[in-house]
Scaffold this motif. Sequence first.
Motif, PDB file in Angstrom:
ATOM      1  N   LEU A 135       4.177  18.011  -3.347  1.00  0.00           N
ATOM      2  CA  LEU A 135       5.104  16.884  -3.514  1.00  0.00           C
ATOM      3  C   LEU A 135       5.978  16.718  -2.268  1.00  0.00           C
ATOM      4  O   LEU A 135       6.245  15.604  -1.792  1.00  0.00           O
ATOM      5  CB  LEU A 135       5.969  17.095  -4.757  1.00  0.00           C
ATOM      6  N   LEU A 136       6.440  17.913  -1.740  1.00  0.00           N
ATOM      7  CA  LEU A 136       7.271  17.870  -0.547  1.00  0.00           C
ATOM      8  C   LEU A 136       6.507  17.288   0.652  1.00  0.00           C
ATOM      9  O   LEU A 136       7.039  16.462   1.428  1.00  0.00           O
ATOM     10  CB  LEU A 136       7.784  19.285  -0.250  1.00  0.00           C
ATOM     11  N   GLU A 137       5.282  17.658   0.796  1.00  0.00           N
ATOM     12  CA  GLU A 137       4.464  17.161   1.910  1.00  0.00           C
ATOM     13  C   GLU A 137       4.198  15.679   1.754  1.00  0.00           C
ATOM     14  O   GLU A 137       4.290  14.901   2.728  1.00  0.00           O
ATOM     15  CB  GLU A 137       3.137  17.933   1.956  1.00  0.00           C
ATOM     16  N   GLU A 156       0.845  -1.205   0.000  1.00  0.00           N
ATOM     17  CA  GLU A 156       0.000   0.000   0.000  1.00  0.00           C
ATOM     18  C   GLU A 156       0.884   1.261   0.000  1.00  0.00           C
ATOM     19  O   GLU A 156       0.605   2.255  -0.685  1.00  0.00           O
ATOM     20  CB  GLU A 156      -0.913  -0.026   1.242  1.00  0.00           C
ATOM     21  N   LEU A 157       1.952   1.196   0.809  1.00  0.00           N
ATOM     22  CA  LEU A 157       2.857   2.358   0.882  1.00  0.00           C
ATOM     23  C   LEU A 157       3.581   2.566  -0.456  1.00  0.00           C
ATOM     24  O   LEU A 157       3.791   3.709  -0.902  1.00  0.00           O
ATOM     25  CB  LEU A 157       3.872   2.116   2.010  1.00  0.00           C
ATOM     26  N   LEU A 158       3.953   1.436  -1.101  1.00  0.00           N
ATOM     27  CA  LEU A 158       4.627   1.541  -2.393  1.00  0.00           C
ATOM     28  C   LEU A 158       3.703   2.168  -3.445  1.00  0.00           C
ATOM     29  O   LEU A 158       4.113   3.027  -4.260  1.00  0.00           O
ATOM     30  CB  LEU A 158       5.076   0.145  -2.858  1.00  0.00           C
ATOM     31  N   GLU A 159       2.452   1.729  -3.421  1.00  0.00           N
ATOM     32  CA  GLU A 159       1.480   2.302  -4.386  1.00  0.00           C
ATOM     33  C   GLU A 159       1.289   3.799  -4.142  1.00  0.00           C
ATOM     34  O   GLU A 159       1.206   4.618  -5.092  1.00  0.00           O
ATOM     35  CB  GLU A 159       0.162   1.565  -4.252  1.00  0.00           C
ATOM     36  N   LEU A 160       1.262   4.201  -2.860  1.00  0.00           N
ATOM     37  CA  LEU A 160       1.104   5.627  -2.531  1.00  0.00           C
ATOM     38  C   LEU A 160       2.320   6.438  -3.002  1.00  0.00           C
ATOM     39  O   LEU A 160       2.197   7.563  -3.514  1.00  0.00           O
ATOM     40  CB  LEU A 160       0.899   5.782  -1.017  1.00  0.00           C
ATOM     41  N   ALA A 161       3.497   5.852  -2.854  1.00  0.00           N
ATOM     42  CA  ALA A 161       4.722   6.550  -3.255  1.00  0.00           C
ATOM     43  C   ALA A 161       4.762   6.720  -4.781  1.00  0.00           C
ATOM     44  O   ALA A 161       5.183   7.774  -5.297  1.00  0.00           O
ATOM     45  CB  ALA A 161       5.952   5.760  -2.777  1.00  0.00           C
ATOM     46  N   GLN A 210       5.389  12.574   4.322  1.00  0.00           N
ATOM     47  CA  GLN A 210       4.467  11.596   4.885  1.00  0.00           C
ATOM     48  C   GLN A 210       4.888  10.152   4.540  1.00  0.00           C
ATOM     49  O   GLN A 210       4.849   9.263   5.387  1.00  0.00           O
ATOM     50  CB  GLN A 210       3.052  11.872   4.365  1.00  0.00           C
ATOM     51  N   ILE A 211       5.308   9.977   3.298  1.00  0.00           N
ATOM     52  CA  ILE A 211       5.745   8.624   2.883  1.00  0.00           C
ATOM     53  C   ILE A 211       6.987   8.224   3.673  1.00  0.00           C
ATOM     54  O   ILE A 211       7.154   7.075   4.094  1.00  0.00           O
ATOM     55  CB  ILE A 211       5.991   8.588   1.378  1.00  0.00           C
ATOM     56  N   LYS A 212       7.912   9.177   3.879  1.00  0.00           N
ATOM     57  CA  LYS A 212       9.117   8.884   4.643  1.00  0.00           C
ATOM     58  C   LYS A 212       8.777   8.464   6.060  1.00  0.00           C
ATOM     59  O   LYS A 212       9.355   7.498   6.605  1.00  0.00           O
ATOM     60  CB  LYS A 212      10.018  10.123   4.628  1.00  0.00           C
ATOM     61  N   ASP A 213       7.864   9.239   6.664  1.00  0.00           N
ATOM     62  CA  ASP A 213       7.464   8.877   8.048  1.00  0.00           C
ATOM     63  C   ASP A 213       6.819   7.490   8.090  1.00  0.00           C
ATOM     64  O   ASP A 213       7.064   6.697   9.020  1.00  0.00           O
ATOM     65  CB  ASP A 213       6.494   9.918   8.594  1.00  0.00           C
ATOM     66  N   SER A 214       6.018   7.179   7.090  1.00  0.00           N
ATOM     67  CA  SER A 214       5.343   5.870   7.044  1.00  0.00           C
ATOM     68  C   SER A 214       6.345   4.732   6.866  1.00  0.00           C
ATOM     69  O   SER A 214       6.229   3.647   7.475  1.00  0.00           O
ATOM     70  CB  SER A 214       4.312   5.844   5.908  1.00  0.00           C
ATOM     71  N   VAL A 215       7.337   4.981   6.019  1.00  0.00           N
ATOM     72  CA  VAL A 215       8.373   3.947   5.804  1.00  0.00           C
ATOM     73  C   VAL A 215       9.161   3.710   7.087  1.00  0.00           C
ATOM     74  O   VAL A 215       9.541   2.582   7.421  1.00  0.00           O
ATOM     75  CB  VAL A 215       9.297   4.359   4.651  1.00  0.00           C
ATOM     76  N   THR A 216       9.412   4.789   7.837  1.00  0.00           N
ATOM     77  CA  THR A 216      10.185   4.672   9.081  1.00  0.00           C
ATOM     78  C   THR A 216       9.504   3.735  10.069  1.00  0.00           C
ATOM     79  O   THR A 216      10.171   2.945  10.757  1.00  0.00           O
ATOM     80  CB  THR A 216      10.382   6.049   9.715  1.00  0.00           C
TER      81      THR A 216
END
Length: 493
Positions: free
Chosen positions: A113-115, A96-101, A119-125
């Motif tokens: 894009l920055l925001e 799901e995270l990959l699809e969002l990225a 968010q994706i970075k925080d989710s991956v962490t």
Amino acid sequence: MDEERETLQRIVSTLVNKNDEIHNFIDMLNHTISNVQVNSSNAISELDEEFDGLYSVLHEMKGSMASTIQQEEARKIQALQDQLSQCSHALESSEELLELAVQSLDIKNPVELLEAARQIKDSVTVASAFRLSLKPKVSDSMTHMMVDFALEKRMLQAVKFLPVPKAPEIDVAACLVADNCITISWRMPEEDSRIDHFVLEYRKTNFDGLPRLKGEQHWELVDYIKATQYTLSGLKFDTKYMNLRVQACNKAVAGEYSDPVTLETKAFVFSLDSSSSHLNLKVEDTYVEWDPTGGKGQEKIKGKENKNSNAASPKRSTNSPRASARGGRDRFAGESYTVLGDTAVESGQHYWEVRAQKDCKSYSVGVTYRNPGKFDQLGKTNSSWCIHINNWLQTTFSAKHNNKAKTLDIPVPDRIGVYCDFDGGQLSFYNASSKALLHTFRTKFTQPLLPGFMIWCGGLTVSTGLQVPSAVKTLQKSENGLGGSTSSLNNVA
């Protein structure tokens, strides 16, 4: 001609005896064959039981160990399934995270894009996919559940019949027959530390030599003897001999019996002869009791017996040695409250004991020639010897013979032992408990002797089948060595 006939008779007698021996041996062989068949069948049954027991143990162990393997299998599968479930959830979140990225890459607005990137970075962490261990928690190996039966197989292949203990050897020289006891000793032919206990068997017999198959009593058994010696006590020696044999046992099997030995156990046995008793006495085998009714109850029974006096007694045949010992006379009468034994002493050394009831007023214990007079009292004739106890008013204790008495200034014992040495011409009385000598008569007996008992008010119990006690033998040797003699007796009014 007579000499040839006598020789032929001896030959016939020898052949008859030999035939009897062979018949007995054949019976013994047939009996042994039967026992071999029975014991073989029993051994096979016991073997089946042992193997069935072994199969049962192995089957139980197999079930238990298979259950342990199944439990280990279930534990491992559960651990792997739990790990698989965690991985599936992590993979789903990661996808799901990959699809969002991937979708965020299409955003044109730099701020947006920055925001999105933040968010994706925080989710991956915090994504669970990056915290998973990609190594199975458990191994698929089950080699630790394998069993090596190589040792057990060798042990089972080495299984043999248990070693049977060898037959003990009875040491006849160390066996002792004395004081109505038999002490039997034995040894093993070779040392065997696996012996757990011994079994002793014995039986009474009237035959010397090896035990016979026919006409013998059953063996009596004494089990779990730990020593190599045992004493049979409290015996009644009412037969001439006793057979004894011993077997050794380990924890599971008994060995062969030792060669049986036969020990001589002859002793003097008699009963009280009711046909020789006074009407005021009630007689039962080895017990006599004063009967103030004058024996009226007994007379009725005796009257019935007298009607059939021509018939042989069912208990004793006329050829019995005991029957021949009777005088064939009427009962005692008057104040001769007497009963005689039914077996005569004609030779040898003999011993018996007498116990009086505590309330007994007067009684005599001794011996007499076979045919005392109807009104004779023990000790008042030259053909009878006795000791007399009178508990009427005051206690008197005396030895009597030929109408003379010697006062015995000693306590009256509870039991009186009577020792008769017919050939040695000696009649001695003892304290049966302490074996202290009470009195001795010395004379030359010219006729067979019958045990005699006289009683007034009370009862007497006679114990027969007793051997001469060792203490009495010792006292006799000592007394004879000192040349002891009977003191003179005073006339009795």
